[in-house]
Design a protein around this motif. Structure first.
Motif, PDB file in Angstrom:
ATOM      1  N   MET A 115      19.816  24.971  55.540  1.00  0.00           N
ATOM      2  CA  MET A 115      21.186  25.232  55.179  1.00  0.00           C
ATOM      3  C   MET A 115      21.298  26.706  54.800  1.00  0.00           C
ATOM      4  SD  MET A 115      22.887  23.664  51.664  1.00  0.00           S
ATOM      5  CE  MET A 115      23.347  22.168  52.461  1.00  0.00           C
ATOM      6  N   LYS A 116      22.466  27.274  55.066  1.00  0.00           N
ATOM      7  CA  LYS A 116      22.712  28.659  54.664  1.00  0.00           C
ATOM      8  C   LYS A 116      23.891  28.688  53.702  1.00  0.00           C
ATOM      9  CE  LYS A 116      20.778  30.824  58.698  1.00  0.00           C
ATOM     10  NZ  LYS A 116      20.928  31.815  59.743  1.00  0.00           N
ATOM     11  N   LEU A 117      23.708  29.429  52.612  1.00  0.00           N
ATOM     12  CA  LEU A 117      24.719  29.551  51.564  1.00  0.00           C
ATOM     13  C   LEU A 117      25.036  31.016  51.323  1.00  0.00           C
ATOM     14  CD1 LEU A 117      23.119  27.188  48.901  1.00  0.00           C
ATOM     15  CD2 LEU A 117      24.947  26.603  50.492  1.00  0.00           C
ATOM     16  N   ARG A 118      26.311  31.301  51.056  1.00  0.00           N
ATOM     17  CA  ARG A 118      26.713  32.654  50.647  1.00  0.00           C
ATOM     18  C   ARG A 118      26.972  32.599  49.147  1.00  0.00           C
ATOM     19  NH1 ARG A 118      30.828  33.398  53.764  1.00  0.00           N
ATOM     20  NH2 ARG A 118      29.702  34.663  55.261  1.00  0.00           N
ATOM     21  N   TYR A 119      26.370  33.539  48.425  1.00  0.00           N
ATOM     22  CA  TYR A 119      26.614  33.648  46.991  1.00  0.00           C
ATOM     23  C   TYR A 119      27.823  34.552  46.787  1.00  0.00           C
ATOM     24  CZ  TYR A 119      26.189  35.078  42.157  1.00  0.00           C
ATOM     25  OH  TYR A 119      26.452  35.343  40.840  1.00  0.00           O
ATOM     26  N   GLU A 163      18.970  31.314  52.648  1.00  0.00           N
ATOM     27  CA  GLU A 163      18.446  30.041  53.129  1.00  0.00           C
ATOM     28  C   GLU A 163      18.241  29.144  51.912  1.00  0.00           C
ATOM     29  OE1 GLU A 163      17.712  28.841  56.185  1.00  0.00           O
ATOM     30  OE2 GLU A 163      18.333  30.667  57.201  1.00  0.00           O
ATOM     31  N   ALA A 164      18.593  27.866  52.054  1.00  0.00           N
ATOM     32  CA  ALA A 164      18.468  26.949  50.920  1.00  0.00           C
ATOM     33  C   ALA A 164      18.266  25.522  51.394  1.00  0.00           C
ATOM     34  CB  ALA A 164      19.732  27.022  50.064  1.00  0.00           C
ATOM     35  N   VAL A 165      17.722  24.696  50.503  1.00  0.00           N
ATOM     36  CA  VAL A 165      17.644  23.258  50.719  1.00  0.00           C
ATOM     37  C   VAL A 165      18.078  22.581  49.424  1.00  0.00           C
ATOM     38  CG1 VAL A 165      15.831  23.323  52.468  1.00  0.00           C
ATOM     39  CG2 VAL A 165      15.206  23.141  50.081  1.00  0.00           C
ATOM     40  N   GLU A 166      18.709  21.416  49.556  1.00  0.00           N
ATOM     41  CA  GLU A 166      19.117  20.661  48.381  1.00  0.00           C
ATOM     42  C   GLU A 166      17.920  19.892  47.859  1.00  0.00           C
ATOM     43  OE1 GLU A 166      22.318  17.266  47.079  1.00  0.00           O
ATOM     44  OE2 GLU A 166      22.638  18.359  48.948  1.00  0.00           O
ATOM     45  N   GLU A 167      17.734  19.933  46.539  1.00  0.00           N
ATOM     46  CA  GLU A 167      16.586  19.278  45.924  1.00  0.00           C
ATOM     47  C   GLU A 167      16.965  18.762  44.535  1.00  0.00           C
ATOM     48  OE1 GLU A 167      12.453  20.917  44.200  1.00  0.00           O
ATOM     49  OE2 GLU A 167      12.764  21.367  46.316  1.00  0.00           O
ATOM     50  N   ILE A 227      15.749  30.851  48.667  1.00  0.00           N
ATOM     51  CA  ILE A 227      14.883  32.027  48.782  1.00  0.00           C
ATOM     52  C   ILE A 227      15.768  33.215  48.422  1.00  0.00           C
ATOM     53  CG2 ILE A 227      13.475  33.459  50.301  1.00  0.00           C
ATOM     54  CD1 ILE A 227      12.968  30.870  51.955  1.00  0.00           C
ATOM     55  N   ASP A 228      15.590  33.732  47.204  1.00  0.00           N
ATOM     56  CA  ASP A 228      16.473  34.790  46.709  1.00  0.00           C
ATOM     57  C   ASP A 228      15.954  36.176  47.088  1.00  0.00           C
ATOM     58  OD1 ASP A 228      14.456  35.327  44.833  1.00  0.00           O
ATOM     59  OD2 ASP A 228      15.565  34.480  43.142  1.00  0.00           O
ATOM     60  N   ASP A 229      16.502  37.215  46.471  1.00  0.00           N
ATOM     61  CA  ASP A 229      16.153  38.592  46.823  1.00  0.00           C
ATOM     62  C   ASP A 229      14.700  38.949  46.537  1.00  0.00           C
ATOM     63  OD1 ASP A 229      18.785  38.834  47.595  1.00  0.00           O
ATOM     64  OD2 ASP A 229      19.414  39.933  45.818  1.00  0.00           O
ATOM     65  N   GLY A 273      12.296  37.145  47.533  1.00  0.00           N
ATOM     66  CA  GLY A 273      11.512  36.620  48.642  1.00  0.00           C
ATOM     67  C   GLY A 273      10.827  35.310  48.292  1.00  0.00           C
ATOM     68  N   GLU A 274      10.969  34.890  47.039  1.00  0.00           N
ATOM     69  CA  GLU A 274      10.404  33.630  46.563  1.00  0.00           C
ATOM     70  C   GLU A 274      11.524  32.594  46.478  1.00  0.00           C
ATOM     71  OE1 GLU A 274       7.134  33.146  45.915  1.00  0.00           O
ATOM     72  OE2 GLU A 274       6.743  35.217  46.490  1.00  0.00           O
ATOM     73  N   ASP A 275      11.142  31.312  46.432  1.00  0.00           N
ATOM     74  CA  ASP A 275      12.166  30.275  46.305  1.00  0.00           C
ATOM     75  C   ASP A 275      12.272  29.824  44.851  1.00  0.00           C
ATOM     76  OD1 ASP A 275      10.567  27.291  46.436  1.00  0.00           O
ATOM     77  OD2 ASP A 275       9.499  29.032  47.187  1.00  0.00           O
ATOM     78  N   TYR A 276      13.527  29.678  44.404  1.00  0.00           N
ATOM     79  CA  TYR A 276      13.825  29.254  43.040  1.00  0.00           C
ATOM     80  C   TYR A 276      14.943  28.226  43.073  1.00  0.00           C
ATOM     81  CZ  TYR A 276      11.034  33.164  41.400  1.00  0.00           C
ATOM     82  OH  TYR A 276       9.994  34.022  41.149  1.00  0.00           O
TER      83      TYR A 276
END
Length: 64
Positions: free
Chosen positions: A1-5, A22-26, A33-35, A37-40
């Motif tokens: 999924m792609k999200l715009r902040y 890029e994001a996934v629901e959890e 994956i924020d600025d 480069g890691e996923d939070y």
């Protein structure tokens, strides 16, 4: 999924206004994956820093 902040940018390595991520629901949150480069995990309703240093913003779904 792609999200715009959409909202106030916060942190050098967090979220930037208008940027698409890029994001996934959890478990009721978005894993993004924020600025850095890691996923939070971020709130689905009101992504903002935990320390309250920014009011945060909202997500717009760009692509599911």
């Amino acid at each position: 999924m792609k999200l715009r902040y959409v909202g106030e940018s916060f942190g050098v390595d967090s979220l930037t206004n208008g940027k698409i991520y890029e994001a996934v629901e959890e478990n009721g949150l978005y894993r993004v994956i924020d600025d850095s480069g890691e996923d939070y995990l971020y709130s689905m309703e009101k992504p903002a820093p935990l320390d309250g240093s920014s009011p945060g913003g909202v997500w717009e779904i760009v692509e599911e």
